[in-house]
Write a protein that holds these residues in place. Structure first.
Motif, PDB file in Angstrom:
ATOM      1  N   ALA A  15       0.839  -1.204   0.000  1.00 47.32           N
ATOM      2  CA  ALA A  15       0.000   0.000   0.000  1.00 47.32           C
ATOM      3  C   ALA A  15       0.874   1.255   0.000  1.00 47.32           C
ATOM      4  O   ALA A  15       0.596   2.227  -0.725  1.00 47.32           O
ATOM      5  N   ILE A  16       1.944   1.244   0.786  1.00 51.53           N
ATOM      6  CA  ILE A  16       2.849   2.400   0.829  1.00 51.53           C
ATOM      7  C   ILE A  16       3.469   2.615  -0.550  1.00 51.53           C
ATOM      8  O   ILE A  16       3.585   3.746  -1.028  1.00 51.53           O
ATOM      9  N   TYR A  17       3.826   1.518  -1.208  1.00 52.62           N
ATOM     10  CA  TYR A  17       4.454   1.631  -2.528  1.00 52.62           C
ATOM     11  C   TYR A  17       3.495   2.273  -3.533  1.00 52.62           C
ATOM     12  O   TYR A  17       3.865   3.202  -4.257  1.00 52.62           O
ATOM     13  N   VAL A  18       2.250   1.775  -3.525  1.00 52.79           N
ATOM     14  CA  VAL A  18       1.248   2.340  -4.441  1.00 52.79           C
ATOM     15  C   VAL A  18       1.039   3.824  -4.134  1.00 52.79           C
ATOM     16  O   VAL A  18       1.025   4.675  -5.031  1.00 52.79           O
ATOM     17  N   GLY A  19       0.916   4.135  -2.841  1.00 51.19           N
ATOM     18  CA  GLY A  19       0.743   5.526  -2.431  1.00 51.19           C
ATOM     19  C   GLY A  19       1.898   6.403  -2.899  1.00 51.19           C
ATOM     20  O   GLY A  19       1.703   7.512  -3.384  1.00 51.19           O
ATOM     21  N   MET A  20       3.110   5.854  -2.780  1.00 54.02           N
ATOM     22  CA  MET A  20       4.295   6.608  -3.180  1.00 54.02           C
ATOM     23  C   MET A  20       4.307   6.891  -4.683  1.00 54.02           C
ATOM     24  O   MET A  20       4.607   8.006  -5.120  1.00 54.02           O
ATOM     25  N   ILE A  21       3.911   5.890  -5.469  1.00 53.15           N
ATOM     26  CA  ILE A  21       3.871   6.074  -6.927  1.00 53.15           C
ATOM     27  C   ILE A  21       2.885   7.199  -7.262  1.00 53.15           C
ATOM     28  O   ILE A  21       3.185   8.102  -8.059  1.00 53.15           O
ATOM     29  N   ILE A  22       1.687   7.144  -6.625  1.00 50.83           N
ATOM     30  CA  ILE A  22       0.672   8.166  -6.896  1.00 50.83           C
ATOM     31  C   ILE A  22       1.215   9.541  -6.518  1.00 50.83           C
ATOM     32  O   ILE A  22       1.097  10.511  -7.281  1.00 50.83           O
ATOM     33  N   LEU A  23       1.859   9.625  -5.353  1.00 48.43           N
ATOM     34  CA  LEU A  23       2.420  10.890  -4.889  1.00 48.43           C
ATOM     35  C   LEU A  23       3.436  11.442  -5.892  1.00 48.43           C
ATOM     36  O   LEU A  23       3.411  12.627  -6.245  1.00 48.43           O
ATOM     37  N   PHE A  24       4.311  10.574  -6.375  1.00 50.34           N
ATOM     38  CA  PHE A  24       5.332  11.017  -7.340  1.00 50.34           C
ATOM     39  C   PHE A  24       4.703  11.503  -8.642  1.00 50.34           C
ATOM     40  O   PHE A  24       5.153  12.473  -9.239  1.00 50.34           O
ATOM     41  N   GLN A  25       3.629  10.822  -9.056  1.00 48.59           N
ATOM     42  CA  GLN A  25       2.935  11.237 -10.280  1.00 48.59           C
ATOM     43  C   GLN A  25       2.356  12.642 -10.097  1.00 48.59           C
ATOM     44  O   GLN A  25       2.497  13.502 -10.960  1.00 48.59           O
ATOM     45  N   ILE A  26       1.705  12.834  -8.942  1.00 53.14           N
ATOM     46  CA  ILE A  26       1.098  14.144  -8.672  1.00 53.14           C
ATOM     47  C   ILE A  26       2.177  15.219  -8.655  1.00 53.14           C
ATOM     48  O   ILE A  26       2.035  16.279  -9.277  1.00 53.14           O
ATOM     49  N   LEU A  27       3.289  14.935  -7.978  1.00 50.61           N
ATOM     50  CA  LEU A  27       4.385  15.900  -7.915  1.00 50.61           C
ATOM     51  C   LEU A  27       4.908  16.224  -9.310  1.00 50.61           C
ATOM     52  O   LEU A  27       5.190  17.382  -9.632  1.00 50.61           O
TER      53      LEU A  27
ATOM     54  N   SER B   9       3.452  21.547 -14.669  1.00 55.40           N
ATOM     55  CA  SER B   9       2.555  22.677 -14.927  1.00 55.40           C
ATOM     56  C   SER B   9       3.195  23.988 -14.450  1.00 55.40           C
ATOM     57  O   SER B   9       3.022  25.036 -15.094  1.00 55.40           O
ATOM     58  N   ILE B  10       3.945  23.936 -13.349  1.00 57.69           N
ATOM     59  CA  ILE B  10       4.624  25.152 -12.883  1.00 57.69           C
ATOM     60  C   ILE B  10       5.626  25.615 -13.930  1.00 57.69           C
ATOM     61  O   ILE B  10       5.671  26.787 -14.304  1.00 57.69           O
ATOM     62  N   ILE B  11       6.404  24.658 -14.443  1.00 63.76           N
ATOM     63  CA  ILE B  11       7.445  25.028 -15.407  1.00 63.76           C
ATOM     64  C   ILE B  11       6.838  25.568 -16.697  1.00 63.76           C
ATOM     65  O   ILE B  11       7.291  26.572 -17.242  1.00 63.76           O
TER      66      ILE B  11
END
Lengths: 234, 259
Positions: free
Chosen positions: B183-195, B201-203
């Motif tokens: 679950a942590i791994y999946v969460g981390m992947i999602i977080l990295f995608q969002i980042l 978009s900022i750039i």
């Protein structure tokens, strides 16, 4: 100088207090019984000494050092659980110990294996639970350590082997070294003990020399333990 | 001590990888032989078997990377590993280096196996053969190759370290650690995608004003600019890896609670 000193040593797991501010020290050359019922904090204490847990509060020092690489060189630890990689052979474990512990005496380990009738070429997977325990104890006792921490060393073996193991413990270790044996099988270990520590709910209720105890209270450690930890009957 | 730890790690993993990779290479060679002999049915069976072994090689490499860390550090075997007179960094490095080596070997063996079975001119071996004159490379091309290989390697280390960090984080919990790690791994992947989306978009929305000096530099040193961009990327990837490593070490040192 003490080989082990702990002061106000405390370990909490969430809201449970496993060890509640214990303080004591052990001198070199002593065989100490760490006695108490299940859940009294014996294993937690031994894990703290090995750096397998970090204290919530207080300190534990081994030869004046906090648990770390240097203390692991002089502490020989027998955990409750079997830690073998099942695919290894007994002789692979001897090689492993020789590689990592400079104080490991392989010849002595082979000798002890022979007297218990265990073949060095045996696959660990094929050994019975009791035999695995024996192999683990042989590995631990074949080190020339300064401090031996034995967590329930005789729990799973038959009485004959129990005698051999206790004999091994008192006979094979260096007289300058100290041994801490955690157990609830008190009658069995009593003959080898120099001093005892009674743990109850994470606190020390008694820390005394065995001879003094016998003289003062006129009771064996086993009787005293039954008295101290008597369960109330309805 | 690192060498000794790696020796045992190679022993523990080699007993599975060596037979697996050997089987793949042997099946590939036999398949090639059957193909040359125009023996259709055995050839088809061989290709099917080799394909299954290739899939197995990748899956087993991933599973062993996870299992070696989890079983050796977070189950009963941890009692042995964490009472060795070795510091935690070395324990992690030994696992990391050995897992990286096997992943690279896996890639090499699979490539070789495909090359052995390919009979057409576009086979991998042919590609290597036709480009074999490495002395023709210019300095810049050589540097680019080094930079790209470094990025590839550090990305591989990141990937393995991210698995370690997720497993180590599950030490906060006493039960269901495998499920929680996942679950942590999946969460981390999602977080990295969002980042990544936010950063992009900022750039793209920012009015980045490049000063005149930099513009002149980019125009006159196009290769130099790419080198700098690649080095920056390398630094960022390495920093992420270092963070995973530090997190894993922190958890193993302070939050270890073997059952």
């Amino acid at each position: 100088m003490s080989i082990l000193t702990c002061s106000n040593l405390t370990k909490r797991f969430g809201s449970t207090t496993a060890l509640d501010g214990i303080s004591f020290s052990i001198e070199p050359g002593r065989v100490v019984g760490l006695l108490g019922p299940n859940g009294s904090g014996k294993t937690t204490f031994i894990k703290l000494c090995n750096g397998l847990l970090t204290p919530t509060d207080g300190t534990v020092k081994i030869d004046s050092m906090s648990p770390g690489v240097e203390t692991k060189k002089i502490v020989s630890y027998l955990p409750e659980n079997s830690y073998f990689n099942d695919w290894m052979k007994v002789q692979d474990m001897l090689a492993f110990f020789s590689d990592f512990y400079s104080d490991f005496d392989a010849a002595r380990a082979v000798e002890m294996l022979r007297s218990l009738g265990i073949a060095p070429s045996a696959q660990i997977k094929s050994l019975s639970k009791g035999t695995k325990e024996k192999v683990q104890l042989i590995l631990v006792m074949a080190r020339k350590a300064k401090l031996y921490l034995l967590d329930e060393p005789i729990g799973g073996v038959d009485p004959a082997v129990r005698d051999y193991i206790l004999h091994t413990i008192i006979k094979n270790y260096n007289p300058e070294a100290s041994v801490i044996i955690s157990t609830h099988l008190i009658a069995d270990v009593e003959p080898v003990l120099d001093e005892v520590i009674f743990l109850k709910n994470g606190q020390i209720v008694l820390h005394e020399d065995v001879d003094t105890l016998r003289e003062e209270k006129n009771m064996s450690v086993d009787q005293l333990f039954r008295e101290e930890f008597k369960c109330l009957e309805n | 001590m690192l060498g000794k730890l790696m020796k045992y790690e190679f022993k523990a993993t080699g007993r599975i990888f060596v037979p697996l990779f050997s089987a793949l290479l042997i099946v590939s060679a036999v398949t090639r032989l059957m193909g040359s002999l125009r023996s259709t049915a055995p050839h088809v069976i061989g290709v099917t078997l080799a394909s299954m072994l290739i899939a197995a090689a990748f899956v087993i490499t991933l599973i062993l990377t996870i299992q070696r860390f989890y079983k050796n550090f977070m189950t009963n075997e941890g009692y042995l590993m964490f009472t060795l007179p070795v510091n935690t960094d070395r324990l992690i490095w030994a696992k990391l280096i050995v897992a990286t080596v096997w992943t690279l070997v896996c890639g090499a063996v699979v490539s070789l196996s495909i090359a052995i079975m390919s009979t057409s001119d576009t086979s991998l071996l042919h590609i290597f053969r036709s480009n074999a004159d490495w002395s023709m490379l210019t300095l810049d091309e050589g540097l680019f190759s080094v930079e790209l290989i470094a990025i590839f390697l550090v990305t591989l280390l990141d990937g393995i370290l991210s698995l370690y960090a997720c497993m180590a984080l599950s030490l906060y919990f006493n039960k269901h650690r495998i499920a929680i790690s996942f679950a942590i791994y999946v969460g981390m992947i999602i977080l990295f995608q969002i980042l990544a989306v936010i950063a992009a978009s900022i750039i793209s929305n920012a009015n980045i004003s490049i000063n005149e000096g930099l513009r002149v530099f980019i125009d006159t040193h196009p290769n130099g600019t790419v080198h700098m961009a690649l080095l920056l990327a390398l630094l960022i990837i390495a920093a992420v890896g270092a963070a995973f490593f530090a997190l894993t070490r922190h958890m193993l040192k302070n939050k270890l609670n073997l059952q």
